[in-house]
Design a protein around this motif. Sequence first.
Motif, PDB file in Angstrom:
ATOM      1  N   LEU A  24       0.752  -1.202   0.121  1.00 55.31           N
ATOM      2  CA  LEU A  24       0.046   0.011   0.003  1.00 55.31           C
ATOM      3  C   LEU A  24       0.887   1.026  -0.060  1.00 55.31           C
ATOM      4  CD1 LEU A  24      -2.752  -0.941   2.392  1.00 55.31           C
ATOM      5  CD2 LEU A  24      -3.134  -0.745  -0.081  1.00 55.31           C
ATOM      6  N   LEU A  25       1.954   1.376   0.890  1.00 55.36           N
ATOM      7  CA  LEU A  25       2.915   2.388   0.811  1.00 55.36           C
ATOM      8  C   LEU A  25       3.557   2.577  -0.377  1.00 55.36           C
ATOM      9  CD1 LEU A  25       4.798   2.644   4.238  1.00 55.36           C
ATOM     10  CD2 LEU A  25       3.238   4.318   3.144  1.00 55.36           C
ATOM     11  N   GLY A  26       4.023   1.483  -1.169  1.00 50.80           N
ATOM     12  CA  GLY A  26       4.540   1.608  -2.475  1.00 50.80           C
ATOM     13  C   GLY A  26       3.611   2.004  -3.583  1.00 50.80           C
ATOM     14  N   LEU A  27       2.389   1.851  -3.574  1.00 47.13           N
ATOM     15  CA  LEU A  27       1.206   2.070  -4.363  1.00 47.13           C
ATOM     16  C   LEU A  27       1.162   3.688  -3.821  1.00 47.13           C
ATOM     17  CD1 LEU A  27      -1.021   1.491  -6.534  1.00 47.13           C
ATOM     18  CD2 LEU A  27      -2.505   0.952  -4.487  1.00 47.13           C
ATOM     19  N   LEU A  28       0.760   4.125  -2.822  1.00 47.72           N
ATOM     20  CA  LEU A  28       0.638   5.547  -2.437  1.00 47.72           C
ATOM     21  C   LEU A  28       1.607   6.148  -3.084  1.00 47.72           C
ATOM     22  CD1 LEU A  28      -1.275   7.325  -0.964  1.00 47.72           C
ATOM     23  CD2 LEU A  28      -0.064   6.921   0.929  1.00 47.72           C
ATOM     24  N   THR A  29       2.975   5.954  -3.080  1.00 51.97           N
ATOM     25  CA  THR A  29       4.249   6.603  -3.421  1.00 51.97           C
ATOM     26  C   THR A  29       4.041   6.850  -4.878  1.00 51.97           C
ATOM     27  OG1 THR A  29       5.506   5.654  -1.750  1.00 51.97           O
ATOM     28  CG2 THR A  29       6.799   6.609  -3.432  1.00 51.97           C
ATOM     29  N   VAL A  30       3.792   5.735  -5.565  1.00 50.32           N
ATOM     30  CA  VAL A  30       3.513   6.096  -7.063  1.00 50.32           C
ATOM     31  C   VAL A  30       2.317   6.959  -7.465  1.00 50.32           C
ATOM     32  CG1 VAL A  30       2.939   4.680  -9.105  1.00 50.32           C
ATOM     33  CG2 VAL A  30       4.791   3.880  -7.649  1.00 50.32           C
ATOM     34  N   LEU A  31       1.322   6.809  -6.853  1.00 49.66           N
ATOM     35  CA  LEU A  31       0.138   7.737  -7.094  1.00 49.66           C
ATOM     36  C   LEU A  31       0.629   8.947  -6.916  1.00 49.66           C
ATOM     37  CD1 LEU A  31      -2.987   5.563  -5.387  1.00 49.66           C
ATOM     38  CD2 LEU A  31      -2.229   6.053  -7.691  1.00 49.66           C
ATOM     39  N   LEU A  32       1.367   9.364  -5.727  1.00 48.46           N
ATOM     40  CA  LEU A  32       1.413  10.847  -5.362  1.00 48.46           C
ATOM     41  C   LEU A  32       2.529  11.278  -6.567  1.00 48.46           C
ATOM     42  CD1 LEU A  32       2.216  10.760  -1.690  1.00 48.46           C
ATOM     43  CD2 LEU A  32       0.412  11.695  -2.931  1.00 48.46           C
ATOM     44  N   CYS A  33       3.183  10.536  -7.287  1.00 47.95           N
ATOM     45  CA  CYS A  33       4.026  11.257  -8.567  1.00 47.95           C
ATOM     46  C   CYS A  33       3.137  11.802  -9.499  1.00 47.95           C
ATOM     47  CB  CYS A  33       4.814  10.239  -8.913  1.00 47.95           C
ATOM     48  SG  CYS A  33       5.878   9.534  -7.842  1.00 47.95           S
ATOM     49  N   PHE A  34       1.858  11.670  -9.507  1.00 41.44           N
ATOM     50  CA  PHE A  34       0.815  12.106 -10.489  1.00 41.44           C
ATOM     51  C   PHE A  34      -0.406  12.973  -9.550  1.00 41.44           C
ATOM     52  CE2 PHE A  34       2.314   8.140 -11.968  1.00 41.44           C
ATOM     53  CZ  PHE A  34       2.725   8.325 -13.302  1.00 41.44           C
ATOM     54  N   PRO A  35       0.008  14.366  -9.804  1.00 39.97           N
ATOM     55  CA  PRO A  35      -0.777  15.180  -8.998  1.00 39.97           C
ATOM     56  C   PRO A  35      -2.475  14.912  -9.326  1.00 39.97           C
ATOM     57  CG  PRO A  35       0.330  16.587 -10.599  1.00 39.97           C
ATOM     58  CD  PRO A  35       0.752  15.136 -10.893  1.00 39.97           C
ATOM     59  N   GLY A  36      -2.967  14.934 -10.377  1.00 42.21           N
ATOM     60  CA  GLY A  36      -4.192  14.622 -10.954  1.00 42.21           C
ATOM     61  C   GLY A  36      -4.806  13.317 -10.099  1.00 42.21           C
ATOM     62  N   VAL A  37      -4.250  12.321  -9.997  1.00 43.01           N
ATOM     63  CA  VAL A  37      -4.714  11.185  -9.250  1.00 43.01           C
ATOM     64  C   VAL A  37      -5.009  11.292  -7.975  1.00 43.01           C
ATOM     65  CG1 VAL A  37      -4.051   8.742  -9.100  1.00 43.01           C
ATOM     66  CG2 VAL A  37      -3.525   9.476 -11.245  1.00 43.01           C
ATOM     67  N   ALA A  38      -3.958  12.080  -7.225  1.00 43.47           N
ATOM     68  CA  ALA A  38      -3.963  12.370  -5.804  1.00 43.47           C
ATOM     69  C   ALA A  38      -4.959  12.955  -5.690  1.00 43.47           C
ATOM     70  CB  ALA A  38      -2.305  12.658  -5.443  1.00 43.47           C
ATOM     71  N   VAL A  39      -5.369  14.296  -6.403  1.00 39.04           N
ATOM     72  CA  VAL A  39      -6.424  15.219  -6.168  1.00 39.04           C
ATOM     73  C   VAL A  39      -7.791  14.268  -6.248  1.00 39.04           C
ATOM     74  CG1 VAL A  39      -7.441  17.296  -6.971  1.00 39.04           C
ATOM     75  CG2 VAL A  39      -5.110  17.251  -6.662  1.00 39.04           C
ATOM     76  N   ARG A  40      -7.697  13.752  -7.451  1.00 42.87           N
ATOM     77  CA  ARG A  40      -9.142  12.947  -7.728  1.00 42.87           C
ATOM     78  C   ARG A  40      -9.585  11.788  -6.676  1.00 42.87           C
ATOM     79  NH1 ARG A  40      -7.795  11.524 -13.549  1.00 42.87           N
ATOM     80  NH2 ARG A  40      -8.176  13.636 -14.501  1.00 42.87           N
ATOM     81  N   LEU A  41      -8.634  11.266  -6.225  1.00 41.51           N
ATOM     82  CA  LEU A  41      -8.812  10.062  -4.930  1.00 41.51           C
ATOM     83  C   LEU A  41      -9.012  10.873  -3.713  1.00 41.51           C
ATOM     84  CD1 LEU A  41      -6.399   7.256  -6.249  1.00 41.51           C
ATOM     85  CD2 LEU A  41      -8.901   7.713  -6.639  1.00 41.51           C
ATOM     86  N   ASN A  42      -8.619  12.092  -3.535  1.00 39.48           N
ATOM     87  CA  ASN A  42      -8.847  12.964  -2.274  1.00 39.48           C
ATOM     88  C   ASN A  42      -7.966  11.954  -1.321  1.00 39.48           C
ATOM     89  OD1 ASN A  42      -9.660  15.055  -0.701  1.00 39.48           O
ATOM     90  ND2 ASN A  42     -11.538  14.053  -0.233  1.00 39.48           N
ATOM     91  N   ILE A  43      -6.740  11.822  -1.464  1.00 38.49           N
ATOM     92  CA  ILE A  43      -5.833  11.041  -0.449  1.00 38.49           C
ATOM     93  C   ILE A  43      -4.960  12.083   0.426  1.00 38.49           C
ATOM     94  CG2 ILE A  43      -6.021   8.801  -1.663  1.00 38.49           C
ATOM     95  CD1 ILE A  43      -3.322   9.501  -2.813  1.00 38.49           C
ATOM     96  N   MET A  44      -5.172  13.319   0.197  1.00 39.44           N
ATOM     97  CA  MET A  44      -4.098  14.024   0.864  1.00 39.44           C
ATOM     98  C   MET A  44      -4.302  14.197   2.529  1.00 39.44           C
ATOM     99  SD  MET A  44      -2.671  14.978  -1.669  1.00 39.44           S
ATOM    100  CE  MET A  44      -1.440  15.771  -0.896  1.00 39.44           C
ATOM    101  N   GLY A  45      -5.547  13.862   2.880  1.00 37.37           N
ATOM    102  CA  GLY A  45      -5.682  13.533   4.274  1.00 37.37           C
ATOM    103  C   GLY A  45      -5.096  12.412   4.893  1.00 37.37           C
TER     104      GLY A  45
END
Length: 98
Positions: A24-45
Amino acid sequence: MDLRRAGAVALTVFSYIARFCAILLGLLTVLLCFPGVAVRLNIMGLVMDLTQALPDVIAGYGLITSPFGGVFRFDFALAMVFLLVVDYAAQRAARALR
């Protein structure tokens, strides 16, 4: 069930939990490399909560801007590697107990 077998089962379960968290941490690390995905998934919290859960020594260490506009979290990558090492050690200890 004898004590050695129970210890091996407990270490195996702990190993699977550590592996799942590392993935899960690896997946999150990769997702944060793409800002559009991070904003759409609302994972900043979630990212902020995980950053606060990390030890102060590595929390916020190595924030590297990715070419895609996001950020590579080196602290999350270090935590992932640590969890994978814990997973490996727990699996070895469980095999030794059997």
